[in-house]
Enzyme design. Structure first.
Site, PDB file in Angstrom:
ATOM      1  N   SER A 131      -7.955  14.115 -31.693  1.00  0.00           N
ATOM      2  CA  SER A 131      -8.705  14.103 -30.436  1.00  0.00           C
ATOM      3  C   SER A 131      -8.922  12.679 -29.958  1.00  0.00           C
ATOM      4  O   SER A 131      -9.090  11.764 -30.751  1.00  0.00           O
ATOM      5  CB  SER A 131     -10.066  14.771 -30.606  1.00  0.00           C
ATOM      6  OG  SER A 131     -10.791  14.652 -29.388  1.00  0.00           O
ATOM      7  N   LYS A 186     -10.386  21.431 -35.213  1.00  0.00           N
ATOM      8  CA  LYS A 186     -10.062  20.812 -33.913  1.00  0.00           C
ATOM      9  C   LYS A 186     -10.261  21.823 -32.782  1.00  0.00           C
ATOM     10  O   LYS A 186     -10.748  21.480 -31.698  1.00  0.00           O
ATOM     11  CB  LYS A 186      -8.623  20.280 -33.918  1.00  0.00           C
ATOM     12  CG  LYS A 186      -8.116  19.790 -32.552  1.00  0.00           C
ATOM     13  CD  LYS A 186      -8.884  18.578 -32.090  1.00  0.00           C
ATOM     14  CE  LYS A 186      -8.685  18.135 -30.662  1.00  0.00           C
ATOM     15  NZ  LYS A 186      -7.498  18.428 -29.937  1.00  0.00           N
ATOM     16  N   HIS A 189     -13.902  22.038 -32.152  1.00  0.00           N
ATOM     17  CA  HIS A 189     -14.251  20.779 -31.471  1.00  0.00           C
ATOM     18  C   HIS A 189     -13.973  20.929 -29.973  1.00  0.00           C
ATOM     19  O   HIS A 189     -14.801  20.569 -29.136  1.00  0.00           O
ATOM     20  CB  HIS A 189     -13.430  19.634 -32.088  1.00  0.00           C
ATOM     21  CG  HIS A 189     -13.339  18.395 -31.235  1.00  0.00           C
ATOM     22  ND1 HIS A 189     -12.560  18.335 -30.097  1.00  0.00           N
ATOM     23  CD2 HIS A 189     -13.923  17.175 -31.345  1.00  0.00           C
ATOM     24  CE1 HIS A 189     -12.683  17.142 -29.551  1.00  0.00           C
ATOM     25  NE2 HIS A 189     -13.496  16.424 -30.290  1.00  0.00           N
ATOM     26  N   ASN A 190     -12.833  21.485 -29.639  1.00  0.00           N
ATOM     27  CA  ASN A 190     -12.499  21.654 -28.221  1.00  0.00           C
ATOM     28  C   ASN A 190     -13.426  22.675 -27.546  1.00  0.00           C
ATOM     29  O   ASN A 190     -13.801  22.500 -26.388  1.00  0.00           O
ATOM     30  CB  ASN A 190     -11.041  22.108 -28.058  1.00  0.00           C
ATOM     31  CG  ASN A 190     -10.070  20.981 -28.319  1.00  0.00           C
ATOM     32  OD1 ASN A 190     -10.423  19.964 -28.896  1.00  0.00           O
ATOM     33  ND2 ASN A 190      -8.823  21.159 -27.915  1.00  0.00           N
ATOM     34  N   GLU A 193     -16.464  20.944 -26.827  1.00  0.00           N
ATOM     35  CA  GLU A 193     -16.175  20.065 -25.673  1.00  0.00           C
ATOM     36  C   GLU A 193     -16.311  20.854 -24.355  1.00  0.00           C
ATOM     37  O   GLU A 193     -16.886  20.348 -23.385  1.00  0.00           O
ATOM     38  CB  GLU A 193     -14.751  19.534 -25.861  1.00  0.00           C
ATOM     39  CG  GLU A 193     -14.258  18.561 -24.848  1.00  0.00           C
ATOM     40  CD  GLU A 193     -12.804  18.157 -25.177  1.00  0.00           C
ATOM     41  OE1 GLU A 193     -12.510  17.797 -26.333  1.00  0.00           O
ATOM     42  OE2 GLU A 193     -11.958  18.241 -24.271  1.00  0.00           O
TER      43      GLU A 193
END
Ligand code: ATR
Length: 489
Positions: A131, A186, A189-190, A193
């Site tokens: 990222s 990940k 995480h997105n 986000e």
């Protein structure tokens, strides 16, 4: 030519910048791309950016053979079929003990399938979330490698240098865990986000639509917020955006950007996984829904006309039909607090989702470590992540960030402002789906009793699904219908 230390295949934006970053840190690197013009472009950039030790190859065989053994190749191509094709192209030239690392946003199960297939051929495999976008890849991203630990060890020295470096907490990389855990982390995480971006967008909407703040004022407000508890990459770039004038006409550029959000799929996967794991993630789901609704621009334009002719005079009438009267300064302070409290709930959801998957898969993920490696390099980097790390340091078994004593206090301190902002938005007809979802999540999670007793009674009424009682153990069923009939209810 001496053999290089590592290879990188796939030289689109992320690949090209990560390759240059690796070379910049002093590791000689070989690069390859299906379309050879990108190889030449990358070699030219390496020359221009300080004669970096980067070597381009136009064919996969000489590319692979230029790398020292055991070979490590990072692959940054489009997720899905392109990854399988690239593995096919490269693996024919690899030897036992060599390793491929997929640095793309891949679905974690694809990584697990490939890891097994590679292992059968004596090859190692890692799925590594990266990222940070273009700038992060070039200067220092946050990296989430998962899969073969042996493979990780082979390139740990490179990853530690290439990752973003955060004073006091080290490089933004760690071995995440086995299998597809790097890709999974990940992905969440997105999803987080998505939540952050939606919450910031709602703060903006309340301030501009209800508070009537100008872009210049918004620029000031977000710049100020970026000096305190909300200090983060996303708040910083938001402040910048409000300061940028339209280069093709009058006014500010942000006002000319069509209100229609794109997406590539990791947010959707996050919400699907939350549902699969029975983990509530309403703030992240609300941010995904908000993107779907934003996509209905033409429908919304028509709908606005329908409701206008049906008597809805604009969207900003207060409960009594008058525009709400607001004290700008107070509103700004309330919205800041609402944003922060909403954010805590969103992260609590994301972390709980990761923990549920970790338990299901036996990954043994360390949530505090994840917060640490997100502190720099990545899109959600923020001072706030330090608090999350501290919460898990205090108690690695924390059931929810909400009940960490520090976060609990922060939420309680902010709840009056949080409720004021949402009430104001509701009365003004301005939807705040993310903030409202966060508040409802908090108000549901903190209550000892919920109306779920009624839902369970209904289920037993029509489907004999049975229920438990509050005062004695066991499963019970009641002939609700019969009793209601007999009692002439
Ligand atoms: P970005 O970082 O710009 O979002 P992407 O679309 O995720 O990029 O990835 C594009 C990369 O995947 C390119 O390196 C592309 O190679 P080409 O330059 O030859 O198009 C690579 N790619 C896509 N499909 C591929 C395939 N089937 N085989 C090999 N590489 C492929």
């Amino acid at each position: 030519m001496a053999l290089t230390r590592i290879g990188l295949a796939g030289l689109a934006v992320m690949g090209q910048n990560l390759a240059l970053n690796i070379a910049d840190k002093g590791f000689p690197i070989s690069v390859y791309n299906r379309t050879t013009s990108k190889v030449d472009e990358t070699v030219a950039r390496a020359k221009a950016e300080g004669d970096l030790p980067l070597y381009g190859f136009h064919d996969p065989k000489s590319f692979v053979q230029s790398i020292q053994k055991p070979r490590v190749i990072i692959m940054l191509v489009k997720a899905g079929a392109a990854v399988d094709q690239t593995i096919e192209t490269l693996s024919g030239h690899l030897e036992e003990g060599d390793c491929i690392i997929d640095g793309g946003n891949e679905w974690y199960e694809n990584t697990e399938r490939r890891e097994k297939a590679m292992a059968a051929r004596g090859l190692l495999y890692l799925g590594m979330g990266v990222s940070g976008g273009e700038e992060g890849a070039r200067r220092g991203p946050s990296m989430m490698p998962g899969g073969s630990f042996e493979a990780y060890k082979n390139i740990e020295d490179i990853l530690l240098k290439v990752a973003a470096q955060v004073p006091d907490s080290g490089p933004c990389v760690t071995y995440i865990g086995k299998g597809g855990s790097g890709n999974f982390v990940k992905m969440v995480h997105n999803g987080i986000e998505y939540g952050d971006m939606q919450l910031i967008a709602e703060a903006y909407d309340v301030l501009r639509s209800v508070g009537k703040l100008s872009n210049a004022e918004l620029h000031q407000v977000f710049s100020e917020w970026n000096k305190g508890e909300l200090l983060s990459f996303l708040v910083e770039i938001t402040a910048d955006i409000f300061g940028i004038k339209d280069d093709k006409g009058d006014g500010y550029l942000v006002d000319k950007v069509l209100d229609k959000t794109g997406m590539k799929g990791t947010g959707k996967w996050t919400v699907q996984q939350a549902a699969d794991l029975s983990v509530a993630a309403p703030t992240i789901a609300a941010s995904l829904d908000a993107r779907f609704l934003s996509g209905l621009k033409e429908e919304r334009v028509e709908s606005a006309k329908v409701f206008s002719s049906a008597g809805l005079a604009g969207t900003l009438s207060g409960a009594g039909g008058h525009p709400p009267v607001v004290d700008k300064e107070k509103l700004v302070d309330d919205v800041r607090q609402a944003l922060y409290a909403s954010k805590i709930c969103s992260y609590a959801q994301g972390m709980n989702l990761i923990r549920a998957k970790s338990l299901e898969k036996g990954w043994d993920l360390k949530l505090g470590e994840l917060a640490r490696i997100w502190k720099g390099g990545c899109i959600i980097r923020a001072i706030f992540l330090d608090r999350i790390k501290q919460a898990y340091d205090r108690n690695p078994e924390l059931s929810s960030l909400l009940v960490d004593p520090e976060f609990a206090k922060e939420i309680v301190d902010r709840q009056a402002a949080w409720r004021r902002v949402i009430t104001l938005a509701v009365n003004a007809g301005v939807g705040t789906p993310g903030m409202s979802a966060s508040l409802a999540y908090f108000d549901t999670y903190r209550r000892e009793s919920l109306p779920a007793n009624l839902v369970q009674a209904q289920r037993d009424y029509f489907g004999a699904h049975t229920y438990e009682r509050t005062d004695m153990p066991g499963a019970f069923h009641t002939e609700w219908f019969k009793i209601a009939k007999q009692s002439h209810l």
